[in-house]
Design a protein around this motif. Sequence first.
Motif, PDB file in Angstrom:
ATOM      1  N   GLY A 188      29.134   1.820-111.068  1.00  0.00           N
ATOM      2  CA  GLY A 188      28.206   2.909-110.749  1.00  0.00           C
ATOM      3  C   GLY A 188      27.307   2.639-109.567  1.00  0.00           C
ATOM      4  O   GLY A 188      26.099   2.851-109.631  1.00  0.00           O
ATOM      5  N   GLU A 189      27.900   2.182-108.461  1.00  0.00           N
ATOM      6  CA  GLU A 189      27.092   1.728-107.331  1.00  0.00           C
ATOM      7  C   GLU A 189      26.756   2.818-106.311  1.00  0.00           C
ATOM      8  O   GLU A 189      25.962   2.579-105.402  1.00  0.00           O
ATOM      9  N   VAL A 190      27.351   3.987-106.409  1.00  0.00           N
ATOM     10  CA  VAL A 190      27.085   5.043-105.425  1.00  0.00           C
ATOM     11  C   VAL A 190      26.836   6.378-106.119  1.00  0.00           C
ATOM     12  O   VAL A 190      27.280   6.613-107.248  1.00  0.00           O
ATOM     13  N   ASN A 191      26.114   7.243-105.440  1.00  0.00           N
ATOM     14  CA  ASN A 191      25.887   8.630-105.855  1.00  0.00           C
ATOM     15  C   ASN A 191      25.204   8.775-107.213  1.00  0.00           C
ATOM     16  O   ASN A 191      25.438   9.735-107.953  1.00  0.00           O
ATOM     17  N   ASP A 192      24.340   7.805-107.536  1.00  0.00           N
ATOM     18  CA  ASP A 192      23.371   7.974-108.621  1.00  0.00           C
ATOM     19  C   ASP A 192      24.017   8.204-109.991  1.00  0.00           C
ATOM     20  O   ASP A 192      23.645   9.123-110.717  1.00  0.00           O
ATOM     21  N   GLN A 212      45.148  12.275-103.622  1.00  0.00           N
ATOM     22  CA  GLN A 212      43.987  12.054-104.478  1.00  0.00           C
ATOM     23  C   GLN A 212      43.290  13.386-104.743  1.00  0.00           C
ATOM     24  O   GLN A 212      42.769  14.025-103.825  1.00  0.00           O
ATOM     25  N   LEU A 213      43.269  13.806-105.994  1.00  0.00           N
ATOM     26  CA  LEU A 213      42.671  15.077-106.398  1.00  0.00           C
ATOM     27  C   LEU A 213      41.212  14.857-106.764  1.00  0.00           C
ATOM     28  O   LEU A 213      40.903  14.035-107.629  1.00  0.00           O
ATOM     29  N   GLY A 214      40.315  15.622-106.129  1.00  0.00           N
ATOM     30  CA  GLY A 214      38.899  15.395-106.372  1.00  0.00           C
ATOM     31  C   GLY A 214      38.080  16.656-106.541  1.00  0.00           C
ATOM     32  O   GLY A 214      38.463  17.747-106.095  1.00  0.00           O
ATOM     33  N   HIS A 215      36.959  16.492-107.214  1.00  0.00           N
ATOM     34  CA  HIS A 215      35.944  17.536-107.377  1.00  0.00           C
ATOM     35  C   HIS A 215      34.610  16.804-107.322  1.00  0.00           C
ATOM     36  O   HIS A 215      34.350  15.920-108.134  1.00  0.00           O
ATOM     37  N   VAL A 216      33.738  17.196-106.392  1.00  0.00           N
ATOM     38  CA  VAL A 216      32.507  16.426-106.182  1.00  0.00           C
ATOM     39  C   VAL A 216      31.433  16.699-107.222  1.00  0.00           C
ATOM     40  O   VAL A 216      30.473  15.934-107.357  1.00  0.00           O
ATOM     41  N   GLY A 217      31.544  17.819-107.965  1.00  0.00           N
ATOM     42  CA  GLY A 217      30.489  18.136-108.922  1.00  0.00           C
ATOM     43  C   GLY A 217      29.157  18.339-108.224  1.00  0.00           C
ATOM     44  O   GLY A 217      29.023  19.172-107.326  1.00  0.00           O
ATOM     45  N   ARG A 218      28.148  17.565-108.608  1.00  0.00           N
ATOM     46  CA  ARG A 218      26.794  17.768-108.094  1.00  0.00           C
ATOM     47  C   ARG A 218      26.549  17.137-106.724  1.00  0.00           C
ATOM     48  O   ARG A 218      25.466  17.319-106.148  1.00  0.00           O
ATOM     49  N   ILE A 219      27.527  16.414-106.170  1.00  0.00           N
ATOM     50  CA  ILE A 219      27.337  15.795-104.855  1.00  0.00           C
ATOM     51  C   ILE A 219      27.703  16.816-103.780  1.00  0.00           C
ATOM     52  O   ILE A 219      28.727  16.739-103.108  1.00  0.00           O
TER      53      ILE A 219
END
Length: 370
Positions: free
Chosen positions: A233-237, A100-107
């Motif tokens: 959209g239930e997590v991380n605003d 799973q490739l990810g980038h958290v951005g603003r988190i």
Amino acid sequence: MAHDNLFVPHGVGDLTVPNRVFLAPMARNRAHDDGTPWADAAIYYAQRASAGLMISEAVDVSPLGKGYIKTPGIYTESHVEGWKPITAAVHANGGRIYCQLGHVGRIRNSSVEPEGEPPVAPSAIRAEAKTFTHDGFQDVSRPRALNVDELHQIMANYAHATRCAMRAGFDGVEIHSANGYLLNQFLAPGSNTRDDAYGGGIEHRCRFVLEVVDRVIQEIGAHKVGIRLSPLGEVNDVDEPDPEALYGHLVSELDKRGLAYLHMAESFSGIAGNPEKTATINAIRKHWYGFYVANGNYSLATAEKSIAEGWCHAVAIGRLFLSTPDLPSRWHHDIELNEPNKDTFYGGTHAGYTDYPFATLGRDGHSYVG
């Protein structure tokens, strides 16, 4: 006892999976600080290789993509070498695993590597969210907005990470576009207020996700690429004021690309017994004609029912698989599951990671755990 619907093989991309019980991606925060995976991850994943397909924990595609301490990466040679014995152990046990490739951005809190840098995001809007740091859970920092050149660099990061994942022995990759992380942030109007080609209307907000998907497909082909979405959209605003319109368009575009599968985090509390959530997810998934992986608090009963009724092709299981490494066998034989220890979910040692017991069937037909 047999739960036949869960144990019918099926094609997924260029793989044939032996069952429909998938391992969901779960952060375990046990990698080294430089992103090299922990050696015991080979034991952890190999123990769960009876899954139809395993999806790894989120793996960072670049240093700025890292939002939590002790998460693994897949962008340096040491990362590739660190993952090789893990994928080899999975394959030796007869398993299949996607990265799973990810980038958290603003988190991300600025204290997380690289030291002191602010997080990046579609727009300079801080999320009402927390992240796991060396000082425990802390509020995320205010991000800076990415420029278009940086967006193209991030696309290149995904392409590079994909090549690294395949060299490390993974069977394919899953693009993480869920849970309020960077790609999800581009989709949501509350985190994306851009006025360029990557913000505004639905088609513009979907553009970055689709361009990342296309770059990854260019590297390895659509048959080795899955994607994870979380429309509610239930997590991380990340607000989703009209998920049917937004995700209906996005899923329709993804369907044209012939991906290996669509992995939907339908709801973090589950959709069983919630007609409104069920209706929303159903309206979205009607745009998808390929292999559909459902995720969201599924039990043996709801998994069996959902597959039998054609709601999904497979279910991705998190906490139950975390604590019960032989989950498919236990479900197949109606054997009681292990109780998960929440205190050992994130970080720590082998305790709560590789020491959960397996069950065995004795000659008397009874099950024994130990």
